[in-house]
Design an enzyme around this catalytic site. Structure first.
Site, mmCIF file in Angstrom:
data_model
loop_
_atom_site.group_PDB
_atom_site.id
_atom_site.type_symbol
_atom_site.label_atom_id
_atom_site.label_comp_id
_atom_site.label_asym_id
_atom_site.label_seq_id
_atom_site.Cartn_x
_atom_site.Cartn_y
_atom_site.Cartn_z
ATOM 1 N N ASP A 96 0.409 -1.704 -0.227
ATOM 2 C CA ASP A 96 -0.031 0.019 0.053
ATOM 3 C C ASP A 96 0.630 1.120 0.236
ATOM 4 O OD1 ASP A 96 -2.322 -1.516 0.386
ATOM 5 O OD2 ASP A 96 -2.066 -1.605 2.449
ATOM 6 N N GLU B 132 -11.038 0.380 -3.221
ATOM 7 C CA GLU B 132 -10.178 0.745 -2.025
ATOM 8 C C GLU B 132 -9.450 1.872 -2.796
ATOM 9 O OE1 GLU B 132 -10.164 -3.506 0.625
ATOM 10 O OE2 GLU B 132 -9.397 -3.275 -1.176
#
Length: 523
Positions: A19, A179
């Site tokens: 991420d 997301e």
């Protein structure tokens, strides 16, 4: 004039660094990644050329910022976003099952950072956007599975207070798990970019644009980043962030996984870098099943004027840490907030000392564990442990850890007044002793070796002749082998100590930690 391409190696952050989020301040780039149950949290890196990254600290390094003591593995800190605006750095993230969404600030990215400023709305993966008119927006994921979408609202950046109600602005491409949304303004247009499909084989990055920060957003009809349709050594690509450099070039950082032949990776999700090109219609392109994101990359230029571009990243650890500095190097991390007095670099100068807590490697709690991310499949880790005056039941050793349900360790323990060396394998929550032998020594050398197929656990009394006590397959330590709860982390190799139900009476001292990359050993 001939322009010679520059080569660099992917991933630029090898090992469990998922991420990624990136920002630029002048000629310097800064990047952060998810850290989940590990503390200090949110490792932060600096680079001048986007390839050679040096860790400069952690954003969340105080108990007043983050309390992970009761967090299960793969909970804790999710998907941070890093932004720089008007002399201040901002990191916004989610403490899952904790205080929720919040941000912290600093003028010096090496720290210290402020205590958390809470924001009221959003599920996970919040992002900040500073518009030209002075307005500041939070864009965040909300909902689950196919109902997952992005909401957005304006905040007072000084207080975190919402200045508007949240509005749904983005539902992605119809796939599950929309997301990691990020909002950008480029050439007068607002772009919203997010992941879709879940962080596995269908993972992809998608994008839309609008003349307004609230949309409606025109969806580009194809992913701008994915390898879901091709056979390739890098898979699961997505959860990207964009940045421009001093030359006006654009780049993307994103997660990916280097799968072995059987379709898993103990290293977890890693950080990759690729150039961004803009098509004639004004859309950014990275790699839509073209295979241009590779382990070995060639580009026309990189930002900055580096003395060299290394074949491997600066964030890679190899060699020996003798623990002769007053602080732990930044690559080390604890399992949750460490208990007071559970570790020391000064109790015994030149050694890392751990004092076992009542919790062990199978428990959720303050485990005396400190480790580093495994960054190569083929590697070897060694240490010298001294573990003297202890009580029955106390143990210490070196461990390959994924989470409470999956870890392999070799350790020194006392039973019935005798010292024993043991090897233990924990797979899908069940622990089995692979072997145990008596020794008449308070000092032992311990080693973990790994290759594509598995891990071996060995000890030595002289550091020269090694005896293997156990071996375990690699796949059970991979995130893909979870049972009841998804696993988002890769393997860490580290030291641990435990009193196995009560605080330990003695300390375990580790003289050094050595990593050897690419060792060939039959597992």
């Amino acid at each position: 004039m001939t322009i010679h391409a520059i080569g660099y190696a992917n991933p630029v952050l090898p090992g469990f660094y998922p991420d990624p989020s990136i920002t630029r301040a002048g000629d310097d780039f800064y990047m952060v990644c998810s850290s989940f149950e590990y503390f200090p949290a949110v490792p932060i890196f600096r680079s001048r050329n986007l390839v050679d990254w040096e860790q400069i600290g952690h954003v969340l390094d105080r108990d007043s910022q983050l309390d992970l003591r009761a967090r299960r593995s793969s909970d804790g800190i999710y998907a941070p976003t890093l932004r720089y605006h008007d002399g201040t750095f901002y990191m916004i993230t989610t403490d899952v099952y904790g205080i929720g969404n919040f941000y912290v600030t600093t003028q010096d990215p090496a720290g210290p950072w402020s205590d958390p400023i809470l924001v009221p709305y959003g599920g996970i993966d919040p992002s900040l956007f500073f518009d030209d008119d002075g307005k500041v927006y939070v864009t965040a994921q909300q909902g689950a599975d196919y109902d997952s979408h992005a909401i957005q609202y304006e905040i007072d950046i000084a207080t975190g207070k919402a200045l508007s109600e949240p509005v749904v602005i983005w539902r992605g491409d119809g796939g599950p798990w929309t997301e990691g949304p990020h909002l950008y303004k480029i050439n007068g247009m607002y772009y919203i970019m997010s992941a879709s499909g879940g962080t596995a084989k269908d993972h992809r990055e998608i994008i839309g644009r609008s003349a307004s920060p609230y949309g409606p957003f025109e969806l580009y009809p194809h992913p701008i980043l994915t390898h879901r349709g091709i056979e390739h050594p890098i898979q699961y690509l997505g959860h990207a962030d964009l940045v421009d450099d001093m030359n006006g070039d654009w780049w993307a950082v994103f997660l990916g996984v280097r799968l072995v032949d059987s379709g898993y990776s103990v290293l977890g999700r890693e950080t990759f870098l690729a150039p961004v090109t803009w098509n004639d219609e004004g859309w950014p392109m990275i790699d839509n099943n073209e295979g241009t994101v590779n382990l070995d990359m060639r580009v026309k230029r990189l930002p900055g004027t580096p003395e060299r571009i290394k074949s491997g990243p600066m964030a890679l650890f190899e060699g020996k840490d003798d623990f002769d500095e007053p602080k732990l190097r930044h690559g080390w991390t604890f399992l949750r907030n460490p208990a007071e007095g559970s570790w020391s670099l000064t109790e015994r100068e030149g050694w890392l000392t751990l004092r076992g807590q009542s919790a062990g490697l199978n428990d959720v709690g303050q485990v005396a564990f400190v480790g580093r991310r495994q960054q190569h499949v083929r590697a070897e880790w060694r240490t010298l442990l001294e573990f003297g005056a202890i009580r029955d039941g106390e143990e210490a050793g070196i461990c390959a850890r994924r989470d409470e349900d999956a870890h392999y360790e070799i350790f020194l323990k006392q039973e019935d007044g005798r010292k024993m060396i043991g090897a233990r394998l924990t797979v899908r929550g069940e622990s089995k002793l692979a072997a145990e032998v008596p020794v008449h020594a308070d000092s032992v050398y311990l080693k973990i070796s790994s290759d594509v197929t598995g891990y071996s656990l060995s000890y030595s009394l002289d550091g020269l002749e090694w005896i293997r006590l156990g071996k375990g397959a690699a796949k059970p330590l991979s995130p893909e082998d979870f049972v009841n709860k998804m696993c988002f982390t890769g393997v860490l190799i580290g030291f641990y100590a435990s009193g196995n139900g009560k605080p330990a009476s003695g300390s375990a001292s580790f003289d050094w930690f050595e990593t050897r990359i690419g060792k060939e050993e039959e597992i």
